[in-house]
Design a protein around this motif. Sequence first.
Motif, mmCIF file in Angstrom:
data_model
loop_
_atom_site.group_PDB
_atom_site.id
_atom_site.type_symbol
_atom_site.label_atom_id
_atom_site.label_comp_id
_atom_site.label_asym_id
_atom_site.label_seq_id
_atom_site.Cartn_x
_atom_site.Cartn_y
_atom_site.Cartn_z
ATOM 1 N N THR A 39 -57.465 -72.157 -7.391
ATOM 2 C CA THR A 39 -58.754 -72.061 -6.711
ATOM 3 C C THR A 39 -58.530 -71.470 -5.330
ATOM 4 O O THR A 39 -57.569 -71.805 -4.642
ATOM 5 C CB THR A 39 -59.451 -73.428 -6.577
ATOM 6 N N VAL A 40 -59.405 -70.562 -4.956
ATOM 7 C CA VAL A 40 -59.352 -69.934 -3.637
ATOM 8 C C VAL A 40 -60.652 -70.286 -2.926
ATOM 9 O O VAL A 40 -61.730 -69.933 -3.383
ATOM 10 C CB VAL A 40 -59.184 -68.402 -3.742
ATOM 11 N N GLU A 41 -60.526 -71.008 -1.820
ATOM 12 C CA GLU A 41 -61.685 -71.409 -1.026
ATOM 13 C C GLU A 41 -61.731 -70.561 0.239
ATOM 14 O O GLU A 41 -60.749 -70.472 0.969
ATOM 15 C CB GLU A 41 -61.598 -72.875 -0.648
ATOM 16 N N THR A 42 -62.863 -69.934 0.460
ATOM 17 C CA THR A 42 -63.065 -69.108 1.646
ATOM 18 C C THR A 42 -64.228 -69.695 2.433
ATOM 19 O O THR A 42 -65.278 -69.982 1.868
ATOM 20 C CB THR A 42 -63.407 -67.661 1.246
ATOM 21 N N ALA A 43 -64.022 -69.886 3.739
ATOM 22 C CA ALA A 43 -65.080 -70.381 4.616
ATOM 23 C C ALA A 43 -65.208 -69.406 5.785
ATOM 24 O O ALA A 43 -64.206 -68.908 6.303
ATOM 25 C CB ALA A 43 -64.746 -71.774 5.123
#
Length: 89
Positions: A39-43
């Motif tokens: 999973t790649v989380e971008t904020a």
Amino acid sequence: MTPDTLPYAPIELVARNPARGVYRRWRLHAARDLFGRVTVETAWGRIGAPGRTLVRSFAAEDEALRYVRALLRRRAGAPRRIGTGYVVA
């Protein structure tokens, strides 16, 4: 700025240009979930504001790596787009 392997430690970048009113932050975190997917989380958003978050899941690490490289290429083009570059926070 493109990695050869996924950066499993969070990456935090900031762009500041008071003359142009630019105060942006961008964060990326890649991790494996309980099912073995990446999973790649971008904020991202304005510094001090809640901002937005996007989470994408990939079956293979190479797919996730291609996605992360594309995101980092986009951040590298910030001086052209927003008038200032991102630096590591």
